[in-house]
Scaffold this active site. Structure first.
Site, PDB file in Angstrom:
ATOM      1  N   CYS A 354       0.824  -1.212   0.000  1.00  0.00           N
ATOM      2  CA  CYS A 354       0.000   0.000   0.000  1.00  0.00           C
ATOM      3  C   CYS A 354       0.856   1.259   0.000  1.00  0.00           C
ATOM      4  O   CYS A 354       1.828   1.349   0.754  1.00  0.00           O
ATOM      5  CB  CYS A 354      -0.851  -0.074   1.259  1.00  0.00           C
ATOM      6  SG  CYS A 354      -1.744   1.401   1.581  1.00  0.00           S
ATOM      7  N   GLY A 411      -0.531  -9.998   2.300  1.00  0.00           N
ATOM      8  CA  GLY A 411       0.813 -10.404   1.889  1.00  0.00           C
ATOM      9  C   GLY A 411       1.310 -11.665   2.591  1.00  0.00           C
ATOM     10  O   GLY A 411       1.999 -12.486   1.984  1.00  0.00           O
ATOM     11  N   ARG A 465     -12.808   0.193  -5.323  1.00  0.00           N
ATOM     12  CA  ARG A 465     -12.334   0.429  -3.950  1.00  0.00           C
ATOM     13  C   ARG A 465     -11.645   1.781  -3.822  1.00  0.00           C
ATOM     14  O   ARG A 465     -11.715   2.435  -2.805  1.00  0.00           O
ATOM     15  CB  ARG A 465     -11.367  -0.694  -3.556  1.00  0.00           C
ATOM     16  CG  ARG A 465     -10.986  -0.681  -2.091  1.00  0.00           C
ATOM     17  CD  ARG A 465     -10.166  -1.913  -1.738  1.00  0.00           C
ATOM     18  NE  ARG A 465     -10.278  -2.225  -0.332  1.00  0.00           N
ATOM     19  CZ  ARG A 465      -9.397  -1.848   0.595  1.00  0.00           C
ATOM     20  NH1 ARG A 465      -8.350  -1.163   0.268  1.00  0.00           N
ATOM     21  NH2 ARG A 465      -9.584  -2.180   1.860  1.00  0.00           N
TER      22      ARG A 465
HETATM   23  P1  IMP Z   1      -1.122  -6.851   4.137  1.00  0.00           P
HETATM   24  O1  IMP Z   1      -1.636  -7.997   4.908  1.00  0.00           O
HETATM   25  O2  IMP Z   1      -0.192  -5.994   4.934  1.00  0.00           O
HETATM   26  O3  IMP Z   1      -0.523  -7.245   2.838  1.00  0.00           O
HETATM   27  O4  IMP Z   1      -2.390  -5.913   3.845  1.00  0.00           O
HETATM   28  C1  IMP Z   1      -3.566  -6.363   3.240  1.00  0.00           C
HETATM   29  C2  IMP Z   1      -4.572  -5.238   3.217  1.00  0.00           C
HETATM   30  O5  IMP Z   1      -4.076  -4.134   2.462  1.00  0.00           O
HETATM   31  C3  IMP Z   1      -5.880  -5.552   2.525  1.00  0.00           C
HETATM   32  O6  IMP Z   1      -6.743  -6.328   3.307  1.00  0.00           O
HETATM   33  C4  IMP Z   1      -6.428  -4.170   2.217  1.00  0.00           C
HETATM   34  O7  IMP Z   1      -7.084  -3.586   3.295  1.00  0.00           O
HETATM   35  C5  IMP Z   1      -5.175  -3.361   1.976  1.00  0.00           C
HETATM   36  N1  IMP Z   1      -4.920  -3.126   0.546  1.00  0.00           N
HETATM   37  C6  IMP Z   1      -5.067  -3.971  -0.487  1.00  0.00           C
HETATM   38  N2  IMP Z   1      -4.674  -3.402  -1.638  1.00  0.00           N
HETATM   39  C7  IMP Z   1      -4.290  -2.167  -1.319  1.00  0.00           C
HETATM   40  C8  IMP Z   1      -3.779  -1.063  -2.090  1.00  0.00           C
HETATM   41  O8  IMP Z   1      -3.566  -1.143  -3.289  1.00  0.00           O
HETATM   42  N3  IMP Z   1      -3.529   0.083  -1.403  1.00  0.00           N
HETATM   43  C9  IMP Z   1      -3.755   0.197  -0.068  1.00  0.00           C
HETATM   44  N4  IMP Z   1      -4.180  -0.817   0.705  1.00  0.00           N
HETATM   45  C10 IMP Z   1      -4.454  -1.984   0.074  1.00  0.00           C
END
Ligand code: IMP
Length: 551
Positions: A354, A411, A465
């Site tokens: 993000c 991720g 979104r």
């Molecule tokens: P991670 O577990 O840290 O990879 O975060 C996953 C979360 O990031 C998702 O559940 C979303 O809320 C958020 N997310 C997904 N795609 C994006 C993006 O392109 N920009 C910002 N947040 C995102």
């Protein structure tokens, strides 16, 4: 006999502050409780006071240990995900097109959590995934690869290469729900000299089958007796309806934590939609497919569009639970709670892929978001999901300690074999899988390969979104990249859960409920981590090391 300062060595005496008396060691616990009260560490309110400490995130603090009086395996991890639905474990997978399709949703549910199916595909494709989750029966393959009588031995060998298994049913017209005429096994095709021969020339026709409606235990008994690798399940016309595989059976028999509604044999299924008018049609298609929980997928959830959508769903689909979001402030949460949400998703800019905070300058550090929103939502009995920024077991624990009922991961799960897409070798020679933010240009522009074609409702979850209707230029809020192979969630999630149990044991908390209570009443204490404390808490001073997390 009372102690005097003369009874102790001079070195220890120097540690006593001026005017302090020596106390009988056997009264240490009473002294702690009655006089020393809460002088060690910080309570959660002091820790998360942003006027003093700024907005914190997970790496900025630690939880202090408590008293261990039980084994880690006794720690209960059950927790609500919405007002009406509880899970046996607090782990969710994100609605992202590189994280959650039916395979992830099925396995997360089997392991006691929940996968939220993404909407970067047509409504029909998304509904088909929902159906696959709802129809899933542990051990039964509901969409087996089926051969036709004209398939050649050579083609069957190629299919074996592609799918990694060599047992295929052969049916009259080469599809499921058509008459079963034979079975092919690896042994039938492996050394067959002429690849152009049809599979009918080598298939076995002395078939052992079981009728539809057979339970897993019954099917298991038939398989054991027949000594075959596969058991086709057929209807009264001998049409194949599903397949049971001996190797799957060994793996699949026991999922005691599986997420199911009371009195239902089906797995709980959640899916995401946007808040545009066409999402109402999508919702109807998903509801028809048997969806249980709908997640409204907006990066900034406090909008008139989402509020109207929540009211519409609560009015038209009273049986569906609605999770709103994303939110990071109490004011955002208040609007969605008033509109009727059954759960909230917390996080803006904390996701690993993000760039929202950098580009929009809007968002909030995740620990501050989770604590503020969860404490407010708790007053209305609305469970919260800590979404994004989870990189390890410690982050999961911290999200839950700050008041979230569950955590959502993108991720961390994208590299597992249950996420969509294939592994590939990176230029450093590592096995990786693609992972991209839904607000990345790639995700916003890409109609996923294979989806959208037969659908009537567009597949642009990224745009839905992150952008409004009239936007002419796409400004990325996410990046597109890759993550390392993590093997199967059937190993990885149990590792996360075992880690979580050990962590709660260290805190002296026997359940997530006890953890929440302990944090609220100040029994669970915290400590801020300076930059050097963070360095100290990581591996340091080693020439080299191998960071293997579980075996
Ligand atoms: P991670 O577990 O840290 O990879 O975060 C996953 C979360 O990031 C998702 O559940 C979303 O809320 C958020 N997310 C997904 N795609 C994006 C993006 O392109 N920009 C910002 N947040 C995102």
């Amino acid at each position: 006999m009372p102690l005097t300062n003369g009874d102790i060595p001079a070195t220890t005496q120097t540690q006593l502050a001026a005017g302090q008396d020596l106390i009988d060691p056997t009264t240490a616990v009473q002294f702690l409780e009655n006089e020393y009260k809460h002088q060690d560490g910080l309570d959660v309110h002091t820790l998360l006071d942003s006027k003093t400490h700024g907005g914190l995130t997970y790496n900025d603090f630690l939880v202090l240990p408590g008293y261990i009086g039980f084994p880690a395996s006794d720690v209960a991890l059950d927790t609500p995900v919405t007002k009406r639905i509880s899970l046996k474990t607090p782990l969710l997978s994100s609605p992202m097109d590189t994280v959650t399709e039916h395979s992830m949703a099925i396995h997360m549910a089997l392991l006691g959590g929940l996968g939220v199916i993404h909407h970067n595909c047509s409504a029909e494709d998304q509904a088909e995934m929902v159906r696959k989750v709802k129809r899933f029966e542990n051990g039964f393959i509901l969409d087996p690869v089926v051969l036709s009588p004209t398939t050649t031995v050579g083609e069957a060998k190629q299919l074996k290469e592609k799918w990694g298994f060599g047992g295929f049913p052969v049916t009259e017209n080469g599809t499921l729900r058509s008459k079963l005429i034979g079975m092919i096994t690896t042994r039938d095709i492996q050394f067959h000299p002429d690849p152009s021969d049809p599979v009918t020339s080598v298939m076995s026709t002395d078939l052992v089958t079981a009728p539809s409606g057979t339970t897993l235990t019954e099917a298991n008994a038939v398989l054991s007796k027949s000594k075959k690798g596969k058991l086709p399940i057929v209807d009264s016309n001998h049409n194949i309806v599903s397949l049971l595989s001996r190797s799957d059976l060994m793996k699949n028999l026991h999922y005691p934590l599986a997420s199911k509604l009371p009195h239902s044999k089906q797995l709980i299924c959640a899916a995401a939609i946007g808040t545009r008018p066409e999402d109402k049609q999508r919702l109807q298609i998903l509801a028809d497919a048997g969806l249980d929980i709908i997640v409204l997928d907006s990066s900034q959830g406090n909008s008139i569009f989402q509020i109207e959508m929540i009211k519409f769903i609560k009015d038209q689909y009273p049986g569906l639970d609605v999770i709103g979001g994303n939110v990071v402030t109490v004011a955002q949460a208040a609007n969605l709670i008033a509109a009727g949400v059954d759960g909230l998703r917390i996080g803006m800019g904390s996701g690993s892929a993000c760039i929202t905070q950098e580009v929009m300058a809007v968002g909030r550090p995740q620990a501050a978001s989770v604590f503020n929103v969860s404490s407010f939502a708790a007053r209305f009995s609305v469970p919260c999901i800590a979404d994004g920024g989870i990189q390890n077991v410690g982050h999961i624990v911290k999200g839950l300690a700050l008041g979230a009922s569950t955590v959502m991961m993108g991720g961390l799960l994208a590299g597992t074999s249950e996420s969509p897409g294939n592994y590939f070798v990176s230029h450093e020679g590592k096995l990786v899988k693609a992972y991209r933010g839904m607000g990345s240009i790639d995700a916003m522009e890409d109609k996923k390969a294979g989806s959208g074609a037969k659908g009537t409702i567009k597949s642009d979850a990224g745009k839905a979104r992150y952008f409004s209707e009239g936007d002419r230029l796409l400004v990325a809020q996410g990046v597109s990249g890759s993550v390392l192979d993590r093997g199967s969630v059937t190993k990885f999630v149990p590792y996360l859960l075992a880690g979580l149990q050990h962590s709660l044991q260290d805190m002296g908390m026997k359940s997530l409920k006890a953890l929440r209570e302990g944090v609220n009443n100040g029994d669970v204490r915290f400590e801020l981590r300076t930059v050097s404390a963070q360095a100290e808490g990581n591996v340091h001073g080693l020439h080299s090391f191998d960071k293997k997390l579980y075996s």
